[in-house]
Structure formats: structure tokens, C-alpha cells
Scaffold this motif. Structure first.
Motif, short mmCIF file in Angstrom:
data_model
loop_
_atom_site.label_atom_id
_atom_site.label_comp_id
_atom_site.label_asym_id
_atom_site.label_seq_id
_atom_site.Cartn_x
_atom_site.Cartn_y
_atom_site.Cartn_z
N SER A 72 9.08 1.19 -6.02
CA SER A 72 10.06 2.27 -5.89
C SER A 72 10.79 2.65 -7.17
O SER A 72 11.82 3.30 -7.11
CB SER A 72 11.09 1.87 -4.83
OG SER A 72 10.45 1.56 -3.63
N ARG A 78 13.77 11.87 -14.99
CA ARG A 78 12.67 11.15 -15.64
C ARG A 78 11.77 12.19 -16.28
O ARG A 78 11.42 13.16 -15.62
CB ARG A 78 11.85 10.45 -14.55
CG ARG A 78 12.01 8.98 -14.49
CD ARG A 78 11.25 8.48 -13.29
NE ARG A 78 10.40 7.36 -13.62
CZ ARG A 78 9.59 6.78 -12.74
NH1 ARG A 78 9.49 7.24 -11.51
NH2 ARG A 78 8.85 5.76 -13.10
N SER A 108 11.68 8.14 -3.05
CA SER A 108 12.33 6.87 -3.36
C SER A 108 13.82 6.92 -3.00
O SER A 108 14.19 7.46 -1.96
CB SER A 108 12.08 6.51 -4.83
OG SER A 108 12.46 5.18 -5.06
N ASP A 135 9.83 9.86 2.32
CA ASP A 135 9.31 8.60 1.79
C ASP A 135 8.86 7.77 3.00
O ASP A 135 9.29 8.04 4.13
CB ASP A 135 10.40 7.85 1.01
CG ASP A 135 9.82 6.87 -0.01
OD1 ASP A 135 9.78 7.21 -1.21
OD2 ASP A 135 9.37 5.78 0.40
N PHE A 136 8.01 6.77 2.77
CA PHE A 136 7.59 5.92 3.90
C PHE A 136 8.42 4.65 3.98
O PHE A 136 8.22 3.84 4.88
CB PHE A 136 6.09 5.63 3.85
CG PHE A 136 5.64 4.55 2.89
CD1 PHE A 136 6.36 4.23 1.75
CD2 PHE A 136 4.46 3.85 3.13
CE1 PHE A 136 5.92 3.25 0.87
CE2 PHE A 136 4.01 2.86 2.27
CZ PHE A 136 4.75 2.57 1.14
N HIS A 196 8.01 10.05 6.16
CA HIS A 196 6.67 10.62 6.17
C HIS A 196 5.77 9.68 5.38
O HIS A 196 6.11 9.29 4.26
CB HIS A 196 6.67 12.01 5.53
CG HIS A 196 5.33 12.69 5.57
ND1 HIS A 196 4.32 12.41 4.67
CD2 HIS A 196 4.82 13.63 6.41
CE1 HIS A 196 3.26 13.15 4.96
NE2 HIS A 196 3.54 13.90 6.01
N THR A 199 -0.27 8.22 3.88
CA THR A 199 -1.59 7.69 4.24
C THR A 199 -2.05 8.19 5.60
O THR A 199 -3.24 8.18 5.88
CB THR A 199 -1.61 6.14 4.27
OG1 THR A 199 -0.71 5.69 5.28
CG2 THR A 199 -1.25 5.53 2.94
N TYR A 218 -0.74 4.99 -7.61
CA TYR A 218 -1.01 3.74 -6.90
C TYR A 218 -2.18 3.86 -5.92
O TYR A 218 -2.56 2.90 -5.29
CB TYR A 218 0.24 3.28 -6.14
CG TYR A 218 1.44 3.12 -7.04
CD1 TYR A 218 1.45 2.14 -8.03
CD2 TYR A 218 2.54 3.96 -6.93
CE1 TYR A 218 2.53 2.00 -8.89
CE2 TYR A 218 3.63 3.83 -7.79
CZ TYR A 218 3.61 2.85 -8.76
OH TYR A 218 4.67 2.72 -9.61
N PHE A 219 -2.70 5.09 -5.76
CA PHE A 219 -3.72 5.32 -4.75
C PHE A 219 -5.12 5.32 -5.37
O PHE A 219 -5.33 5.90 -6.44
CB PHE A 219 -3.51 6.69 -4.06
CG PHE A 219 -2.23 6.81 -3.26
CD1 PHE A 219 -1.39 5.73 -3.04
CD2 PHE A 219 -1.87 8.04 -2.71
CE1 PHE A 219 -0.21 5.86 -2.30
CE2 PHE A 219 -0.69 8.18 -1.97
CZ PHE A 219 0.13 7.09 -1.76
C1 LIG Z 1 7.33 4.92 -8.25
S1 LIG Z 1 8.23 5.64 -6.92
C2 LIG Z 1 8.34 7.31 -7.47
C3 LIG Z 1 9.66 7.92 -7.12
C4 LIG Z 1 9.90 9.31 -7.68
N1 LIG Z 1 8.94 10.26 -7.18
C5 LIG Z 1 9.90 9.29 -9.19
O1 LIG Z 1 8.92 9.71 -9.80
O2 LIG Z 1 10.89 8.85 -9.78
C6 LIG Z 1 6.99 5.71 -5.62
C7 LIG Z 1 7.58 6.10 -4.27
O3 LIG Z 1 6.51 6.46 -3.41
C8 LIG Z 1 6.76 5.94 -2.12
N2 LIG Z 1 5.47 5.78 -1.45
C9 LIG Z 1 4.47 4.91 -1.75
N3 LIG Z 1 3.47 5.04 -0.86
C10 LIG Z 1 3.84 6.02 0.01
C11 LIG Z 1 3.25 6.60 1.15
N4 LIG Z 1 2.06 6.17 1.59
N5 LIG Z 1 3.90 7.58 1.80
C12 LIG Z 1 5.11 8.01 1.37
N6 LIG Z 1 5.75 7.48 0.31
C13 LIG Z 1 5.11 6.50 -0.37
C14 LIG Z 1 7.46 4.61 -2.38
O4 LIG Z 1 8.22 4.16 -1.27
C15 LIG Z 1 8.33 4.97 -3.58
O5 LIG Z 1 9.59 5.41 -3.16
#
Ligand SMILES: C[S@@+](CC[C@H](N)C(=O)[O-])C[C@H]1O[C@@H](n2cnc3c(N)ncnc32)[C@H](O)[C@@H]1O
Length: 284
Positions: A72, A78, A108, A135-136, A196, A199, A218-219
């Protein structure tokens, strides 16, 4: 990664999916391993499979693991050059609409969506915006909704705010008490926070802009393609898609859906044969 670790990881992911409903099978193995290694060290465990008996019976343990699996990391403003480009290349198009919808996927703890809200307000566009921030991770959403951040972290964002084109004082947007800043209500007024999961959940309505920064990284390719298709389906023709600076459309078989507006800061636009210019494009 050894074959044994591979099997252990599959078993853990299956347990998390069946017990808690979160499907991490489409994430890259390397990022999952990085996230798990932190919790293995905290709980002084040797192997991934030792996590299974802990989390299967204890949602408290699962929540700790979920915090790491969500990855997160976030912050306000940023990559200021991204926000500059947003103001210069996307806002002029939004100005031509009486109302517009923005979906902030993977928001996040909210810092990024409040950054966007601030810049929209300074551009005189905030009252026309309807922003959905999703976010999930329920814990992230709770923090995002509250909009309470430490004074120290906020002072670290001042420079990035100015570099992003901010033209007031960042502190103007917060009430301060007990060393913490609370986002003022007017800045929250156009934002709806909702759960939401990228996946498995479906389209979120028809948007003029989607921001999903530092999530697709991350995907693995199959999940990335699914999510980019979902974004394509959730955007009006000519709508904007904003990704993180290390993310791309390549290898996801969806690059034909979008064309680059600014490839340095990863702003794309949904293809539409008659889109020729960045301004005055009727979406509706
Ligand atoms: C690295 S943070 C990025 C936050 C923000 N977008 C930024 O760039 O500062 C990744 C975010 O994606 C969310 N996330 C990861 N997998 C997800 C999913 N399958 N569905 C929704 N959100 C997801 C995480 O909970 C986290 O809050």
C-alpha cells in the motif's frame, strides 16, 4: 524460487482465496514472495506453508498478512511531473464538460486522490467532478475516508505539491490538531470511497478519466490484460487512463485499445477513430 516454495505459495494462495475471498493467483510470484518474507520474519517462521495454520483460523493474522500483500505504499503528489502533465494535458479537455467522472482505482490510504482533488479545485474544476476512489483493502479505505495524516508526513509533501503546480499552501486544505492534519470537508465533498477488487469485480460506470497508478506493477500479464480491458470498457471513447511511471501497456495485448498522450508520465487515451485533438472532443 524452489519447487517446494512454489507449491507452498500455491497452497497459501488457495487458502486465502477460499477462506477470505481474495485471489492473488494473478500477481507476480516475486512480489508475493517479497510481501510474505516480511511477515515470515516478524512471526519468526521459516517456510511459507507455516503461514497456513496461522491465517486459516485467525482473521487477525490474515489482516496483518493482507496489509503486506496489498503493497500500500503511497503519498501525496507522487511524481510531480505526472500531476503537471495532468493539469496541462487532461484538465483542458475536462474543462469542456459540465460534469465529468473520475475513477481512482487502487487509491490506498487516500493521499493520491486528495492530491488530485486539490489540483482540480485550484483549476476551478472540482465542482464539476464526481470522483470514485476504490481499493480492495478495507483498512486502506477506512484511512482514506477519514483523511487524517501526520503533520510530519504532510510537511514532507509541500515541495512535491509546488512542483506539481500547486499554487496555494498545502496546509490550507487541512485542519490541524494534536500533530495531525484532517482533510477539510469541502475537499472530500465530491469523493465517494468504495470497495472494488480489480481481480474479480466488474466495470465501474463510464468514466472520463481513470487513474490506476502503481497497482498493475504487481500483476502478471493475464491479470494485467483483464484489468486494462476493464478500464477500456469503463472509459468513454477518448477517455484518459493514467498509469504509474514504471507501468506500461506492453505485453498485455491491450495496447491497441489506447494511444499515448504523454508516454513519459504514462497518460493514455482510449482509442476512438475520430479523436484527432486533445480538446473539444465530445464523449457523450
Ligand atoms: C502501491 S499502492 C498504490 C497507491 C496509489 N495508487 C499510489 O500510486 O500512490 C497499491 C494499491 O493497490 C491496491 N490493490 C492491490 N491489488 C488490488 C486489487 N486487486 N483491487 C483493488 N485494489 C488493489 C492496494 O490495496 C494498494 O492500496
Amino acid at each position: 524460487m524452489s519447487e517446494l516454495e512454489d507449491i507452498e505459495l500455491d497452497a497459501l494462495m488457495m487458502v486465502i482465496h477460499r477462506r477470505y475471498g481474495y485471489d492473488f493467483s494473478g500477481y507476480t510470484r516475486s512480489c508475493l514472495l517479497r510481501a510474505l518474507s516480511k511477515q515470515l520474519a516478524v512471526w519468526k517462521l521459516q517456510n511459507i506453508s507455516e503461514l497456513i495454520p496461522l491465517i486459516i483460523r485467525s482473521s487477525l493474522h490474515f489482516n496483518c498478512l493482507m496489509a503486506d500483500l496489498s503493497m500500500s505504499v503511497t503519498g501525496m503528489f507522487r511524481n510531480p511531473e505526472f500531476y503537471r502533465a495532468l493539469c496541462d494535458e487532461v484538465f483542458p479537455v475536462l474543462k469542456s464538460f459540465p460534469f465529468f467522472k473520475i475513477w481512482h482505482a487502487g487509491c490506498s490510504s487516500g493521499e493520491e486522490v486528495y492530491s488530485l482533488a486539490i489540483l482540480l479545485q485550484e483549476a476551478g474544476l472540482y465542482e464539476r467532478a464526481i470522483i470514485y476512489a476504490t481499493d480492495f483493502n478495507h483498512r486502506n479505505l477506512k484511512v482514506a475516508k477519514e483523511g487524517i495524516y501526520s503533520r510530519d508526513s504532510l510537511s514532507n509533501y509541500r515541495e512535491a505539491y509546488s512542483a506539481s503546480g500547486g499554487n496555494r499552501e498545502l496546509d490550507d486544505y487541512f485542519h490541524f490538531a494534536y500533530g495531525r492534519g484532517v482533510v477539510k470537508d469541502e475537499l472530500k465533498s465530491r469523493i465517494t470511497f468504495a470497495h472494488h477488487n480489480l481481480t474479480c469485480d466488474g466495470i465501474f460506470g463510464e468514466m472520463e478519466v481513470i487513474l490506476c497508478r502503481n497497482v498493475l506493477i504487481y500483476f502478471a500479464d493475464t491479470l494485467k490484460s483483464r484489468v486494462l480491458t476493464l478500464f477500456g470498457d469503463s472509459l468513454y471513447p477518448g477517455g484518459f487512463l493514467c498509469l504509474g511511471d514504471k507501468e506500461s501497456l506492453q505485453k498485455a495485448n491491450t495496447s491497441q485499445l489506447f494511444k499515448a498522450v504523454n508516454s513519459n508520465v504514462k497518460i493514455f487515451r482510449k482509442n476512438w477513430d475520430e479523436v484527432h485533438s486533445l480538446v473539444d472532443v465530445p464523449y457523450h
